[in-house]
Design a protein around this motif. Structure first.
Motif, PDB file in Angstrom:
ATOM      1  N   ASP A  40       0.873  -1.181   0.000  1.00  0.00           N
ATOM      2  CA  ASP A  40       0.000   0.000   0.000  1.00  0.00           C
ATOM      3  C   ASP A  40       0.904   1.224   0.000  1.00  0.00           C
ATOM      4  N   ASP A  42       1.935   5.248  -1.049  1.00  0.00           N
ATOM      5  CA  ASP A  42       1.555   6.609  -1.409  1.00  0.00           C
ATOM      6  C   ASP A  42       2.772   7.275  -2.030  1.00  0.00           C
ATOM      7  N   LEU A  69      -8.904   9.817  -8.081  1.00  0.00           N
ATOM      8  CA  LEU A  69      -9.401   9.897  -6.713  1.00  0.00           C
ATOM      9  C   LEU A  69     -10.118  11.208  -6.442  1.00  0.00           C
ATOM     10  N   ARG A  77      -5.483   6.440  -8.246  1.00  0.00           N
ATOM     11  CA  ARG A  77      -5.254   5.185  -7.514  1.00  0.00           C
ATOM     12  C   ARG A  77      -5.151   4.040  -8.502  1.00  0.00           C
ATOM     13  N   GLN A  86      -2.073  -1.721  -3.698  1.00  0.00           N
ATOM     14  CA  GLN A  86      -2.673  -0.426  -4.011  1.00  0.00           C
ATOM     15  C   GLN A  86      -1.579   0.640  -4.050  1.00  0.00           C
ATOM     16  N   ASP A  88      -1.312   4.895  -4.538  1.00  0.00           N
ATOM     17  CA  ASP A  88      -1.932   6.208  -4.710  1.00  0.00           C
ATOM     18  C   ASP A  88      -0.868   7.182  -5.200  1.00  0.00           C
ATOM     19  N   SER A  90      -0.137  11.130  -6.119  1.00  0.00           N
ATOM     20  CA  SER A  90      -0.662  12.469  -5.831  1.00  0.00           C
ATOM     21  C   SER A  90       0.342  13.527  -6.269  1.00  0.00           C
TER      22      SER A  90
END
Length: 475
Positions: A40, A42, A69, A77, A86, A88, A90
């Motif tokens: 997971d 980011d 998102l 995502r 997963q 993400d 940004s």
């Protein structure tokens, strides 16, 4: 890119020319050595995030999904095949990684590692706080910028086993009212993590300390100081938390409460996925939290020092549904938790009719379906958490009825009701009656007799219907 590549390898292979950093919880969890920390991720990056997401998607294994998102923040995502990982992506907030980190919530989340590798970038003392297992806000704008972070503090504290520094608690309390404007689904996501934690009761206590309970769960706050009968040793709030503890104990290891013969079936039931990323065990926790939620509004002085809560089961079902609706929970979860509240008293009433006949068992299973097994477990947790006058005797009486019923309810859940011995149209033709409510009542009565073993063939089922009709006519 190989289908066996890790998410980090996938990113490094596709975004090598980008100014990008792994940030936040992914860095924190890796440094803590938490399992699955690399699944997971980011990532904050400069430039076109949509194009970066498309590049990663193109190199990812078949079955990977990519979707935006937020139009406001421009995040994307990617979810690996069957939800196996997963990522993400940004855009940098503020234009630089330094600005991005200064705008984050907690110091242990304000850490960044270059995507290509290298030492963490730490501008606010996050590594020191991580070593001390301490949650501390990055700056005074942490909670005004997003009040949801107050709930995140409680969730991280209870799931990571961290303490919260005093200045952060004080700042959270000052901004807690802002939680009222946060979208319900975001609130629910954090509360779900708190209620689902190993020490959920400690997480709820921290919500109190942060000033959040009265804003996001005012109905729970209203349980404080609502005294009960002499058969309870706590007010409604304290009792509710003890029922939650008992529900968690059932989920963790059901054998001490239900015995070896039922433990495996209970464990399997509670492990079943239900809704909103919750298992039936996780949902039972919400049932425990909300089962007595209507007691403050139904509390009645019955005279001569007696206290009652008439219809708190019915009102509690409506309130449970409304609370979860406010949080944008799914209809399935709302219906399930509402049913737990609605039926949580039913088995207790049967204690006074023991020993139960098979017809009584059938009525209970039909009335409580599809939560018969779940609400029986809630009843056990409720009774074990009620330790006022003569509690040992009361618990023994309840378990005398509850444990056999639990076995029946588990079988009902696994197999469902038996196939009817006679179809409705065949019964109507045999009895010479028209379809309608009475036919439905006759079929229900025959099903009850079938469950009790009193009718076993289609002919006997028709005879039972004929007998019931004769009773209607007074023959």
């Amino acid at each position: 890119m190989s289908d066996d590549a890790t998410p980090l390898e996938l990113l490094r292979g596709t975004l090598a020319d980008r100014e990008a950093w792994v940030v936040g919880g992914a860095v924190r969890d890796r440094l803590l050595g938490r399992p699955d920390a690399g699944l997971d991720l980011d990532v904050a990056l400069a430039g076109d995030v949509a194009a970066a997401a498309a590049a990663v998607r193109a190199a990812a294994p078949r079955g990977t999904a990519a979707f935006p998102l937020s139009e406001e923040f421009g995040g994307w995502r990617l979810v690996g095949p069957e939800g196996s990982w997963q990522i993400d992506l940004s855009p940098l907030q503020g234009g630089t990684i330094e600005d991005d980190l200064r705008g984050r919530d907690l110091t242990v989340n304000a850490l960044a590692e270059p995507l290509g590798g290298g030492p963490p970038l730490d501008l606010s003392g996050g590594l020191e706080d991580l070593a001390a297992r301490r949650l501390r806000m990055v700056g005074q704008r942490a909670f005004p910028d997003d009040p949801l972070r107050i709930l995140r503090v409680a969730r991280l504290a209870v799931t990571l086993g961290f303490t919260v520094d005093a200045a952060t608690v004080a700042a959270a309390r000052e901004q807690a009212a802002g939680l009222g404007a946060v979208a319900g689904e975001r609130v629910f996501a954090e509360l779900r993590g708190i209620v689902g934690a190993d020490d959920a009761v400690a997480g709820l206590a921290l919500l109190d300390d942060l000033g959040a309970t009265s804003v996001v769960l005012p109905e729970l706050d209203a349980l404080r100081g609502v005294d009960q009968t002499v058969y309870h040793h706590r007010d409604v709030h304290g009792h509710t938390l003890e029922v939650l503890e008992q529900a968690i104990a059932l989920e963790r290891d059901p054998e001490p409460a239900v015995g070896a013969d039922l433990a495996e079936g209970v464990a399997a039931l509670l492990a079943e996925p239900l809704a909103d990323d919750l298992t039936r065990g996780g949902t039972l926790r919400w049932g425990a939290l909300l089962h007595d939620i209507a007691k403050p509004v139904t509390r009645t002085d019955m005279g001569e020092g007696r206290i009652g809560f008439p219809h708190h089961d019915r009102e509690g079902a409506a309130m449970s549904r409304a609370i979860l609706g406010r949080m944008r929970a799914s209809e399935r979860l709302r219906a399930h938790v509402a049913a737990l509240a609605r039926h949580h008293l039913r088995l207790g009433f049967l204690v006074h009719e023991r020993p139960l006949g098979r017809r009584q068992v059938h009525r209970y299973l039909v009335a409580c379906d599809p939560v018969a097994a779940d609400v029986t477990l809630l009843g056990i947790a409720d009774r074990l958490a009620t330790r006022g006058r003569k509690h040992e005797e009361a618990i023994a009486r309840h378990l005398e009825v509850a444990l056999p019923m639990l076995g029946d309810a588990l079988a009902w859940h696994a197999d469902g009701p038996a196939a009817p011995l006679v179809r409705g149209d065949d019964l109507a033709a045999a009895l010479g009656i028209a379809p309608g409510p009475r036919l439905g009542e006759l079929l229900a009565a025959i099903a009850e007799a079938q469950y009790a073993g009193e009718v076993t063939t289609p002919a006997q089922a028709v005879d039972e219907g004929r007998r019931l009709l004769a009773g209607d006519a007074g023959l």
